[in-house]
Write an enzyme that holds these catalytic residues in place. Structure first.
Site, mmCIF file in Angstrom:
data_model
loop_
_atom_site.group_PDB
_atom_site.id
_atom_site.type_symbol
_atom_site.label_atom_id
_atom_site.label_comp_id
_atom_site.label_asym_id
_atom_site.label_seq_id
_atom_site.Cartn_x
_atom_site.Cartn_y
_atom_site.Cartn_z
ATOM 1 N N LYS A 178 0.897 -1.176 0.000
ATOM 2 C CA LYS A 178 0.000 0.000 0.000
ATOM 3 C C LYS A 178 0.922 1.209 0.000
ATOM 4 O O LYS A 178 1.412 1.641 1.041
ATOM 5 C CB LYS A 178 -0.874 -0.029 1.259
ATOM 6 C CG LYS A 178 -2.244 0.597 1.098
ATOM 7 C CD LYS A 178 -2.259 2.044 0.685
ATOM 8 C CE LYS A 178 -2.083 2.976 1.859
ATOM 9 N NZ LYS A 178 -1.836 4.372 1.428
ATOM 10 N N GLU A 254 8.853 1.224 11.409
ATOM 11 C CA GLU A 254 9.895 2.255 11.280
ATOM 12 C C GLU A 254 9.167 3.586 11.251
ATOM 13 O O GLU A 254 8.456 3.898 10.304
ATOM 14 C CB GLU A 254 10.709 2.026 10.006
ATOM 15 C CG GLU A 254 11.511 0.741 10.087
ATOM 16 C CD GLU A 254 12.370 0.451 8.858
ATOM 17 O OE1 GLU A 254 12.189 1.107 7.827
ATOM 18 O OE2 GLU A 254 13.220 -0.452 8.955
ATOM 19 N N CYS A 288 13.384 10.670 7.403
ATOM 20 C CA CYS A 288 13.132 10.264 8.791
ATOM 21 C C CYS A 288 14.374 10.438 9.650
ATOM 22 O O CYS A 288 14.275 10.692 10.844
ATOM 23 C CB CYS A 288 12.674 8.817 8.834
ATOM 24 S SG CYS A 288 13.813 7.713 7.984
ATOM 25 N N GLU A 390 8.228 16.246 15.937
ATOM 26 C CA GLU A 390 8.747 16.060 14.577
ATOM 27 C C GLU A 390 8.044 17.030 13.624
ATOM 28 O O GLU A 390 6.819 17.150 13.647
ATOM 29 C CB GLU A 390 8.493 14.621 14.105
ATOM 30 C CG GLU A 390 9.022 14.374 12.714
ATOM 31 C CD GLU A 390 8.742 12.962 12.194
ATOM 32 O OE1 GLU A 390 7.583 12.525 12.252
ATOM 33 O OE2 GLU A 390 9.691 12.307 11.731
HETATM 34 P P1 NAD Z 1 1.813 8.288 7.492
HETATM 35 O O1 NAD Z 1 1.909 7.520 8.741
HETATM 36 O O2 NAD Z 1 0.847 9.406 7.418
HETATM 37 O O3 NAD Z 1 1.463 7.333 6.267
HETATM 38 C C1 NAD Z 1 2.229 6.197 5.964
HETATM 39 C C2 NAD Z 1 1.356 5.176 5.271
HETATM 40 O O4 NAD Z 1 0.393 4.665 6.187
HETATM 41 C C3 NAD Z 1 0.573 5.714 4.083
HETATM 42 O O5 NAD Z 1 0.609 4.758 3.057
HETATM 43 C C4 NAD Z 1 -0.822 5.884 4.655
HETATM 44 O O6 NAD Z 1 -1.840 5.831 3.693
HETATM 45 C C5 NAD Z 1 -0.904 4.703 5.596
HETATM 46 N N1 NAD Z 1 -1.882 4.808 6.675
HETATM 47 C C6 NAD Z 1 -2.292 5.935 7.315
HETATM 48 N N2 NAD Z 1 -3.169 5.617 8.295
HETATM 49 C C7 NAD Z 1 -3.313 4.275 8.281
HETATM 50 C C8 NAD Z 1 -4.088 3.353 9.053
HETATM 51 N N3 NAD Z 1 -4.872 3.750 10.054
HETATM 52 N N4 NAD Z 1 -3.986 2.036 8.760
HETATM 53 C C9 NAD Z 1 -3.184 1.611 7.762
HETATM 54 N N5 NAD Z 1 -2.443 2.441 6.995
HETATM 55 C C10 NAD Z 1 -2.494 3.755 7.252
HETATM 56 O O7 NAD Z 1 3.289 8.799 7.184
HETATM 57 P P2 NAD Z 1 3.770 9.755 6.010
HETATM 58 O O8 NAD Z 1 3.242 11.129 6.271
HETATM 59 O O9 NAD Z 1 3.478 9.109 4.717
HETATM 60 O O10 NAD Z 1 5.353 9.729 6.220
HETATM 61 C C11 NAD Z 1 6.039 10.596 7.074
HETATM 62 C C12 NAD Z 1 6.373 9.918 8.381
HETATM 63 O O11 NAD Z 1 7.127 8.725 8.118
HETATM 64 C C13 NAD Z 1 7.253 10.714 9.308
HETATM 65 O O12 NAD Z 1 6.777 10.598 10.621
HETATM 66 C C14 NAD Z 1 8.621 10.054 9.194
HETATM 67 O O13 NAD Z 1 9.465 10.228 10.292
HETATM 68 C C15 NAD Z 1 8.237 8.644 8.994
HETATM 69 N N6 NAD Z 1 9.319 7.891 8.364
HETATM 70 C C16 NAD Z 1 10.036 7.002 9.121
HETATM 71 C C17 NAD Z 1 11.082 6.292 8.552
HETATM 72 C C18 NAD Z 1 11.894 5.310 9.353
HETATM 73 O O14 NAD Z 1 12.618 4.529 8.756
HETATM 74 N N7 NAD Z 1 11.823 5.311 10.664
HETATM 75 C C19 NAD Z 1 11.378 6.482 7.197
HETATM 76 C C20 NAD Z 1 10.629 7.399 6.467
HETATM 77 C C21 NAD Z 1 9.586 8.084 7.056
#
Ligand code: NAD
Length: 486
Positions: A178, A254, A288, A390
């Site tokens: 997804k 992550e 991240c 963040e």
């Molecule tokens: P997000 O959590 O908003 O979305 C990530 C994914 O989860 C998307 O595909 C979204 O559609 C899906 N999603 C959202 N709600 C959901 C639910 N209830 N159930 C299932 N899926 C759901 O994150 P984002 O805005 O896309 O990315 C930014 C965030 O990602 C930041 O917090 C960043 O720090 C983190 N990040 C972490 C790493 C790491 O390796 N630790 C790497 C990259 C990004």
């Protein structure tokens, strides 16, 4: 106008509901295309296809045969490098030099590295004498977990997706991906690659949509999914962990960070400023691992602030393919509003704005893009919002410190624990601190330098589990013990 279809059982499909949403280019707000949102029916079909593939040709392949297919996937990504590059840049607006040096090459490398891992990882074995004088030999067998749900963010779409799909497939699982609703393109394109190399149907599936009430939730709640690997916000990870509790399914998470850099007065100044410029502003701060808190030993505090200010002001925003572009837009208008809201909060809470704090003046053609200025603050207490939360934008707060103990306390006083970068020539001190800072990843005189064989992941609210090299096998396989008595 492009169309982004779901990829299920080796075929591109629309959806039963007819529901679509738009893929927007963040550089200028233009519409790239329509994305077909997967409903429950499409998610059910994708999971069923993935389950069937486990029992089909895919499930019968030897490790060597599986690896040959994955090698072909890496080769095909490289052969179609430019297609992936164009797709990633259109979705994210990131500068060409970044996508061509980081995102796409790592997309291919993520398949290659796990071929090496899976071919060369041994399992344990133990011999023991039984009470009746015989021998018992125990040995481990790694078996695939089954169907893995891969839920991805938008900041490094191909890189972070393949970081999970690579090991999942190397271990013999099948996947339903997804991708983020903001960046559907490269995950969709990878379906063509899979078909081109002859990947059996149902091994790699893609469902598009959002989180709650949409494909993300349908997928993570699906009883046919055996494990969920997720990269994204901590709040989302929490919801996913709750969904995974039903059926007691394992998760690999992550998540977010509020990463610190610690700069000592004896650092190599040039290396430090070059590295901080990247860690604070690269990918418009949407990494991240990016630094949002910089702690500088007092004797060089003013000098670091001045040097970083100069670098921030030289980050020219612009079109991805312009040679002098140093920074792209944020991913979306929604994220721009969030970041600008936090820029305002910093001001309201009394920050000294060293540079930035708003929207850059862009030419008319780019005015509808999601631009923000690289921003530096000083003067805030450790409790201030932009020092604790963040932001995920091109910004940092810089504050002085006087002792190792003091800075250690400040770095650790955060609910996140993803990454830290330490800058000093005193390698004993750097190592001492690295052992005490509560993070999953610690760099000394470097940042975002990766050896893909090493464990990657966060502590505290930044994550659960480690992926990378053999550590990925912990999540993507189940270790079974066999004991034979003779
Ligand atoms: P997000 O959590 O908003 O979305 C990530 C994914 O989860 C998307 O595909 C979204 O559609 C899906 N999603 C959202 N709600 C959901 C639910 N209830 N159930 C299932 N899926 C759901 O994150 P984002 O805005 O896309 O990315 C930014 C965030 O990602 C930041 O917090 C960043 O720090 C983190 N990040 C972490 C790493 C790491 O390796 N630790 C790497 C990259 C990004």
């Amino acid at each position: 106008m492009k169309e982004f279809l779901n990829f299920i059982n080796g075929e591109y499909v629309r959806n039963a509901s007819g529901k679509t949403f738009q893929d927007i280019n963040p550089v200028n707000g233009s519409v790239i295309g329509n994305i077909y949102e997967a409903g429950q029916a499409e998610v059910d079909a994708a999971v069923a296809a993935a389950r069937a593939a486990l029992k089909g040709d895919w499930g019968r392949l030897s490790v060597a045969e599986r690896c040959k297919l994955l090698d072909a996937v890496a080769g095909e990504i490289n052969r179609r490098f430019d297609d992936f590059l164009q797709a990633e840049i259109a979705d994210t607006g990131k500068p060409h030099h970044l996508a061509s040096h980081v995102d796409i090459p790592r997309g291919a490398a993520n398949f290659q590295i796990f071929i090496d891992t899976i071919k060369s990882t041994a399992t344990e074995s133990f011999n023991m004498r039984t009470p009746d004088g015989k021998t018992a030999l125990s040995y481990g067998v790694r078996v695939p977990r089954g169907v893995i749900a891969v839920v991805c963010p938008w900041n490094l779409p191909l890189l972070l997706m393949t970081w999970k799909v690579g090991p999942a497939l190397a271990c013999g699982n099948t996947v339903v991906v997804k991708p983020s609703e903001e960046t559907p393109a490269t995950a969709t394109l990878l379906g063509e690659v899979m078909n081109q190399v002859g990947m059996p149907k149902g091994v790699y599936n893609v469902v598009h949509g959002f989180g709650p009430g949409s494909a993300g939730e349908f997928l993570t709640q699906h009883p046919g999914v055996n494990g969920i690997t997720f990269t994204g916000e901590t709040r989302t990870g929490t919801a996913i962990m709750k969904a995974a509790a039903d059926g007691v399914r394992p998760v690999s998470l992550e998540m977010g960070g509020k990463n610190a850099a610690v700069v000592f007065a004896d650092c190599d100044f040039q290396v430090t400023i070059d590295t901080l410029t990247r860690s604070c502003f690269e990918n418009a701060g949407q990494v991240c691992l990016g630094t949002e808190r910089v702690y500088v030993e007092r004797p060089i505090f003013e000098k670091v602030v001045a040097a970083l200010k100069e670098r921030a002001e030289a980050m020219k925003p612009g079109l991805p393919f312009d040679h002098d572009t140093k920074i792209g837009p944020l991913i979306s208008k929604k994220h721009q509003a969030k970041v600008l809201g936090l820029y305002k909060t910093a001001k309201d809470e009394g920050a000294t704005i060293v540079t930035g704090g708003g929207v850059p003046d862009m030419p008319d053609a780019l005015k509808d893009g999601s631009w923000v200025q690289p921003t530096i603050w000083t003067g805030l207490p450790e409790t201030a919002t932009v020092v604790t939360e963040e932001i995920f934008g091109p910004c940092c707060h810089i504050s002085p410190f006087d002792s190792e103990e003091e800075v250690l306390g400040k770095v650790n006083a955060n609910r996140y624990g993803l990454a830290t970068a330490i800058f000093t020539q005193d390698i004993a001190r750097a190592n001492r601190l690295a052992h005490q800072i509560e993070v999953g990843l610690c760099w000394i005189n470097a940042w975002f330098l990766r050896d893909l064989r090493t464990p990657f992941g966060g502590s505290k609210q930044s994550g659960i589990g480690r992926e990378g090299g053999v550590h990925s096998l912990e999540f993507y396989t189940e270790l079974r013990n066999v004991m034979v008595k003779f």
